[in-house]
Scaffold this motif. Sequence first.
Motif, PDB file in Angstrom:
ATOM      1  N   GLY A  90      33.757  47.715  60.093  1.00 55.11           N
ATOM      2  CA  GLY A  90      34.292  46.731  61.021  1.00 55.11           C
ATOM      3  C   GLY A  90      34.277  47.190  62.458  1.00 55.11           C
ATOM      4  O   GLY A  90      34.537  46.389  63.369  1.00 55.11           O
ATOM      5  N   PHE A  91      33.998  48.463  62.704  1.00 48.77           N
ATOM      6  CA  PHE A  91      33.971  49.000  64.063  1.00 48.77           C
ATOM      7  C   PHE A  91      32.561  49.350  64.530  1.00 48.77           C
ATOM      8  O   PHE A  91      32.329  49.471  65.730  1.00 48.77           O
ATOM      9  CB  PHE A  91      34.840  50.265  64.148  1.00 48.77           C
ATOM     10  CG  PHE A  91      36.291  50.023  63.889  1.00 48.77           C
ATOM     11  CD1 PHE A  91      37.116  49.540  64.892  1.00 48.77           C
ATOM     12  CD2 PHE A  91      36.835  50.241  62.639  1.00 48.77           C
ATOM     13  CE1 PHE A  91      38.459  49.304  64.656  1.00 48.77           C
ATOM     14  CE2 PHE A  91      38.174  50.011  62.392  1.00 48.77           C
ATOM     15  CZ  PHE A  91      38.988  49.538  63.401  1.00 48.77           C
ATOM     16  N   SER A  92      31.640  49.529  63.604  1.00 48.45           N
ATOM     17  CA  SER A  92      30.285  49.911  63.984  1.00 48.45           C
ATOM     18  C   SER A  92      29.324  49.465  62.895  1.00 48.45           C
ATOM     19  O   SER A  92      29.640  49.548  61.695  1.00 48.45           O
ATOM     20  CB  SER A  92      30.179  51.428  64.185  1.00 48.45           C
ATOM     21  OG  SER A  92      28.838  51.824  64.406  1.00 48.45           O
ATOM     22  N   ALA A  93      28.148  49.005  63.310  1.00 44.64           N
ATOM     23  CA  ALA A  93      27.128  48.613  62.344  1.00 44.64           C
ATOM     24  C   ALA A  93      26.392  49.818  61.785  1.00 44.64           C
ATOM     25  O   ALA A  93      25.653  49.681  60.809  1.00 44.64           O
ATOM     26  CB  ALA A  93      26.130  47.651  62.999  1.00 44.64           C
ATOM     27  N   GLN A  94      26.578  50.997  62.393  1.00 43.09           N
ATOM     28  CA  GLN A  94      25.907  52.217  61.939  1.00 43.09           C
ATOM     29  C   GLN A  94      26.976  53.193  61.449  1.00 43.09           C
ATOM     30  O   GLN A  94      27.567  53.927  62.226  1.00 43.09           O
ATOM     31  CB  GLN A  94      25.068  52.827  63.055  1.00 43.09           C
ATOM     32  CG  GLN A  94      23.964  51.902  63.552  1.00 43.09           C
ATOM     33  CD  GLN A  94      23.073  52.560  64.587  1.00 43.09           C
ATOM     34  OE1 GLN A  94      22.607  53.684  64.393  1.00 43.09           O
ATOM     35  NE2 GLN A  94      22.840  51.879  65.697  1.00 43.09           N
TER      36      GLN A  94
END
Length: 471
Positions: A90-94
């Motif tokens: 939910g904070f980063s796509a990676q």
Amino acid sequence: MLWACILLPQLAMDGVLRERSDPAAPLALLAGPAQRRVLQAVNPAARELGLKPGQTLTAAQALTRNFASADYDLAAIERWQRFLAAWAYGFSAQVSLHYPRCLLLEVQSSLGLFGPWPRFEARLRQELNALGFRQRITVAPNPAAARVLANAHDGLAVSDDTTLREALGRLPVERLGLSREVATAFARMGLRSLSQLLALPRDSVARRFPAEVLLQLDTLLGRQPLALEFYRPPDVFDARIELNFEVESHQALLFPLRRLTADLAAYLAGRDSGVQRFVLQLEHRNLADSRVVVGLLAAEREAGMLFELTRGRLEQLQLPAPVLAVRLLARELPAFTPQHRQLFDERAQQTLPWEQLRERLRARLGDHAVQGLGACADHRPEHAWQTQAQAPHTALPACGPRPGWLLAAPQPLRESSLRILAGPERIESGWWDGEDIRRDYYLIETRAGQRGWAFRPLGSDGPLLLHGWFA
């Protein structure tokens, strides 16, 4: 790019403690064969009793027996790491699980959404603490450096290569991620830090040590990229809590239920989705699992609401036998659209939005106790509406004014001082089903000021028949 490393140094212990109602009680995790059980990890309360990792269970029990024990489960460690990866999504796509017991997040592209790094870091720590996991967090220009810096620092943020080289140069050799044999060999040569290692000729290091040494050093300095496989959350949420004793009351099930619904909410937030249907399974020793099916009219993901709705349905279930474990399974995870709210909410703090109130009433009273009203394509007032499980979002068909309260049966109006405000509106319909009507409707007002909807059958000279009242 900037990479954050979230190191989870007590992942196994935290995973067990968060499922216990008294996490402050002494606890030790055991590993090894049954003939020689060894303490693998202890919590602070157990450490105060003199217990420490590496002790045999026999030696620990010789000191004290006032501690609980559980298995050191490697499968559970991997499960918790994947759960936290779904949360971090939910904070980063990676998000990567490249290293054990830690998460790697690319955070440079997320700063515009979550604010500068100090604020972003504070939010990460706050949510991890709420989930019950201790952490160490560092930031560096590449993921390998962020992971190595987490061995010696907590809260360190390095954003440029020059500062990174200085921070890495002070690290002891044994904390650089090298094999134990290589680190020991460097120590015997009198090389204690990375800066001393980097001062050596590369050709000499390449001849005397495996190729992995220079590869690791180049990766730490950002000269060699680290190949990462990025995590993608699954489409099913499946979590289970095994209870420490046989539970026979609903009250004792509330703690694991609150933990499961909070985990579900964190998982949904990471996937940016909601849940519309899930099942709570209560496992018994010699009976089939009891099932509590929770179906919602719209997708939701707020932890408190999910807990209250499940609790309301759970309390309606008669437990057939003691409960040994609780499992929550959610397969229907539709997209979630947050409710649009006013900037200045005029509702009192204790009031609930209609959607939440509706779901709580359904959980307490049953799915069929709360109904919505829908319009039908029929001009006859008696047939122009029907009950529906969910209130319709479409507008009513265009017609004249209609009362909010329709009487079950029309009643004659005997009052002589009625005022006719509008009408007549003629309604002729129903020839196809044998309930044909032919009426002239009027908007009326009584002496007391009440407004009603009354009709007179076509061709009749009798009194007006009241059919409904306007609000």
